[in-house]
Design a protein around this motif. Structure first.
Motif, short mmCIF file in Angstrom:
data_model
loop_
_atom_site.label_atom_id
_atom_site.label_comp_id
_atom_site.label_asym_id
_atom_site.label_seq_id
_atom_site.Cartn_x
_atom_site.Cartn_y
_atom_site.Cartn_z
N ALA A 97 0.86 -1.18 0.00
CA ALA A 97 0.00 0.00 0.00
C ALA A 97 0.90 1.22 0.00
O ALA A 97 2.11 1.11 0.22
CB ALA A 97 -0.89 -0.02 1.24
N PRO A 98 0.33 2.39 -0.24
CA PRO A 98 1.16 3.59 -0.15
C PRO A 98 1.87 3.66 1.20
O PRO A 98 1.26 3.38 2.24
CB PRO A 98 0.13 4.73 -0.29
N GLY A 99 3.14 3.97 1.16
CA GLY A 99 3.91 4.07 2.40
C GLY A 99 4.60 2.79 2.81
O GLY A 99 5.33 2.79 3.81
N THR A 100 4.38 1.71 2.09
CA THR A 100 5.05 0.46 2.45
C THR A 100 6.34 0.32 1.64
O THR A 100 6.45 0.82 0.51
CB THR A 100 4.16 -0.76 2.20
N GLU A 101 7.28 -0.38 2.24
CA GLU A 101 8.53 -0.65 1.55
C GLU A 101 9.20 -1.85 2.22
O GLU A 101 8.88 -2.17 3.38
CB GLU A 101 9.47 0.56 1.61
N GLN A 102 10.07 -2.49 1.51
CA GLN A 102 10.75 -3.65 2.09
C GLN A 102 12.02 -3.93 1.30
O GLN A 102 12.07 -3.72 0.09
CB GLN A 102 9.83 -4.87 2.07
N ALA A 103 13.01 -4.42 1.99
CA ALA A 103 14.25 -4.83 1.34
C ALA A 103 14.42 -6.33 1.54
O ALA A 103 14.24 -6.83 2.65
CB ALA A 103 15.43 -4.08 1.94
N TRP A 105 6.49 1.86 -2.15
CA TRP A 105 5.37 2.63 -2.71
C TRP A 105 5.37 3.94 -1.91
O TRP A 105 4.95 3.95 -0.76
CB TRP A 105 4.07 1.88 -2.52
N PRO A 106 5.85 5.02 -2.49
CA PRO A 106 5.97 6.26 -1.72
C PRO A 106 4.62 6.69 -1.16
O PRO A 106 3.60 6.61 -1.85
CB PRO A 106 6.49 7.27 -2.74
N PHE A 107 4.64 7.11 0.11
CA PHE A 107 3.40 7.53 0.76
C PHE A 107 2.83 8.76 0.07
O PHE A 107 1.62 8.87 -0.12
CB PHE A 107 3.68 7.82 2.23
N GLU A 108 3.72 9.67 -0.25
CA GLU A 108 3.29 10.87 -0.97
C GLU A 108 4.20 11.05 -2.17
O GLU A 108 5.41 10.93 -2.06
CB GLU A 108 3.37 12.10 -0.07
N ARG A 109 3.59 11.31 -3.29
CA ARG A 109 4.36 11.50 -4.52
C ARG A 109 4.07 12.90 -5.06
O ARG A 109 2.91 13.30 -5.16
CB ARG A 109 3.99 10.45 -5.57
N PHE A 110 5.12 13.59 -5.35
CA PHE A 110 4.95 14.96 -5.84
C PHE A 110 5.23 15.04 -7.34
O PHE A 110 5.22 16.11 -7.92
CB PHE A 110 5.87 15.91 -5.08
#
Lengths: 336, 324
Positions: free
Chosen positions: A151-157, A238-243
């Motif tokens: 979801a937006p704001g999630t990330e994992q390595a 998935w960046p939480f906020e994208r500009f």
């Protein structure tokens, strides 16, 4: 005179048939061998995903040389593999050893923090839940059905390690597949990178996060000296906020739309990392390898060749016998 | 004899083939390692649906006075042009079955913060001394005039706003249930009542302000969360605040997979009169009547006073956002 010419001709035909018989038998042998070799599925010892290339001693040691090593950010030393750097000297196996007391690890092993990879391994590139940044609530994202989500704001390595626990240089091909399913052409703003601790980022960079689909089709051929390891890290977000693009509000609206579509449809992302390894005795590139374990792609071809050559073999034998019978018949007539 | 030889050769070759197949195919299979690691995931569900609808005010309000109704009267309040929305003493959103409603529904797989905020433009007569237009007073010279005055010790806001949060059949009436929750603390209740916090005689704006004043921020939060517990289950980090500018904000954080199914209704009432006890008798508070009358005259344009605001309005916004 005429009779001796006819005999010579028969003799010639007979010789030809003998040669054809031998060739066909060889062809039959080869094709059946190849077909059967395709059908033989490799059964790894104790479910290990390596193949014994040499006899292992009772203890196999994985060594990481500090003399050729470079220090990572967390202080752990990693190898500087001479196979990847042809000009460097051979490994100096002295500083760091990973014991393998049961001696079962031989060949090339791929593993992550949880498991050793097998032919098809479920790995944890994604998660069922993700912690919240603030700690309240505990999870920012939590799958309803216990399947992996993002979801937006999630990330994992995800880090995995290729280990050469044989006493030979190993060559391997690493490929990555990445694709979406059920998205009906919709773009999902997930970004991904791939890092190889030998070359650095091979997809993306320290500051650049390309679209995750740029991982798709990535392939690298690499060497690994005996006793060396190489770490790979695949990370995504998935960046939480994208500009970028249409701006924050539009991007939020787009992300929300994806989240709403996900209520009825599983918009999924698949990532597959494949590693094919081969022991190259001469240290050269990876050789063409028609008979591959578990590869059924050409079995039919080899089987067809075997059947055709068997038929041809029968025809030649039949012709051989007919020629023999003719000769007997002629000899009988001559005697008569 | 030759036939037998050929068959022997053939049988020998076949045996050799089978032996070599077993030997060589095994050898081939041992030269390649093929492993793969794979994983898949899907987009987490959102699916939070919001609505905000309704109209708080009416152009006319049905009369309640029986004599007036028997005489054929129908409405006690009606705007002159039939279009303007109006309020007056004795009117309420319940009378016209109105009220602004916001709903939130969904069970997202991500943590979510639901916020409902409202901006209220309220009718106010600021503290001060004003002419009492409820009574004509005969002067010594025999003339009549509005010579009496009344004094407001604090700002007078006649309209009592309330917020009701409901989930299914369970509801939380902010003004009333906060009073009930405060009853568990007699000392605090006494202080709150002294400041005007009554069982049903206080706008929820005032209720929150008074509660914060007497219980402090932490105490206020505990009281509110205890009162809300049955209604908002599964949430956390409850916030309910009002500002002097007439803005209220309520927010609640929900863990992933917690069902959100709430209705928020903003209602109002302008009491016809406020009963007080004087010398053991219950009478209508003359100051309230005087203040209402003064506001009515300002609205009519009979008098002009910058200390009086005679317009009223409310606007609700109710966003739900994902929490990182």
């Amino acid at each position: 005179m005429r009779e001796s010419r006819a005999r010579r001709m028969r003799k010639g035909v007979r010789s030809g048939l003998v040669v054809a018989l031998i060739l066909l038998i060889m062809l039959e042998l080869c094709s059946v061998t190849l077909a059967v070799s395709h059908l033989v599925t490799f059964s790894p010892v104790q479910n290990r995903n390596f193949i014994s290339l040499t006899e292992s001693s009772k203890m196999t040691k994985l060594m990481v040389s500090s003399a050729n090593g470079s220090e990572t950010a967390d202080g752990e030393e990693t190898s500087s593999d001479p196979a990847a750097n042809p000009g460097s000297s051979a490994a100096a196996p002295s500083d760091k050893e990973i014991d393998d007391p049961d001696g079962s690890h031989t060949g090339l092993v791929v593993e992550d923090k949880d498991q050793i990879w097998t032919t098809v391994t479920d790995v944890d590139i994604f998660s069922i839940r993700y912690d919240s940044e603030a700690g309240h609530p505990t999870f920012a994202v939590n799958s309803e059905k216990g399947d992996n989500v993002f979801a937006p704001g999630t990330e994992q390595a995800y880090t995995f390690t290729v280990k050469n626990v044989s006493d030979h240089n190993m060559k391997y091909i690493l490929t990555v597949d990445a694709y979406y399913e059920n998205t009906d052409g919709l773009w999902i703003p997930i970004e991904g990178r791939l890092k190889n601790d030998d070359k650095g980022y091979v997809i993306g960079s320290e500051t650049e996060w390309p679209d995750v689909l740029e991982l798709d089709g990535y392939a690298e051929t690499n060497n690994l000296s005996a006793g060396y390891i190489r770490d790979y890290t695949l990370d995504w977000r998935w960046p939480f906020e994208r500009f970028d693009g249409e701006g924050l509000d539009s991007n939020d609206a787009y992300d929300t739309m994806l989240g709403n579509l996900a209520v009825d449809e599983d918009l999924s992302l698949h990532i597959i990392i494949r590693i094919v390894a081969e022991w190259d005795e001469e240290g050269g590139g990876i050789k063409p390898i028609p008979p591959q374990t578990g590869d059924y792609s050409k079995t039919f071809l080899w089987g067809a060749i075997a059947v055709v050559s068997l038929c041809a073999l029968d025809i030649v034998i039949w012709a051989f016998r007919r020629d023999d019978d003719d000769e007997k018949e002629k000899n009988g007539l001559a005697k008569g | 004899m030759k036939k037998n030889n050929v068959m022997r050769v053939f049988a020998l070759m076949l045996a050799l083939t089978l032996v070599s197949v077993c030997a060589i195919s095994g050898t081939f299979a041992k030269y390649v390692t093929r492993v793969s690691g794979e994983d898949a995931a899907r987009v987490a569900k959102w699916g939070v649906l919001l609505t905000v609808e309704g109209n708080n005010f009416g152009t006319k309000y049905a009369a309640e006075d029986e004599a007036y109704l028997e005489a054929g009267g129908e409405y006690s309040v009606e705007s002159y042009n039939g279009e303007d929305l109006v309020v007056a003493p004795g009117t309420s959103s319940d009378l016209i079955d109105a009220g602004m409603t916001a709903t939130v529904k969904g069970t997202p797989e991500v943590a979510a913060r639901y916020t409902i905020s409202g901006v209220v433009d309220d009718i106010v007569l600021k503290a001060g001394t004003y002419t009492d237009y409820t009574e004509l007073v005969k002067a010594d010279d025999g003339t009549y005039g509005y010579t009496k005055e009344f004094t407001l010790e604090k700002d007078y806001s006649p309209v009592k706003w309330n917020l009701v949060i409901s989930k299914g059949t369970t509801e939380f009436n902010v003004a009333e249930d906060l009073y009930t929750a405060l009853s568990a603390y007699p000392d605090l209740l006494a202080k709150a009542e002294a400041l005007g916090f009554g069982e049903s005689g206080c706008s929820f704006f005032s209720a929150i302000e008074i509660l914060k004043k007497v219980a402090g921020n932490d105490g206020y939060k505990n009281i509110v969360e205890a009162a809300l517990g049955n209604v908002v289950h599964g949430g956390r980090n409850f916030q309910l605040d009002v500002t002097d500018d007439g803005v209220f904000t309520m927010s609640y954080d929900f863990d992933p997979n917690k069902e959100m199914d709430y209705t928020f209704e903003l209602s109002w009432e302008w009491a016809f009169e406020q009963i007080i006890t004087v010398d053991g008798e219950e009478v209508a508070d003359p100051i309230v009547d005087a203040a209402d009358t003064y506001l009515g005259n300002v609205a009519a344009g009979v008098i002009t006073d910058d200390n009086a605001n005679t317009t009223i309005g409310a606007e609700l916004t109710a966003p739900a956002v994902q929490i990182d």
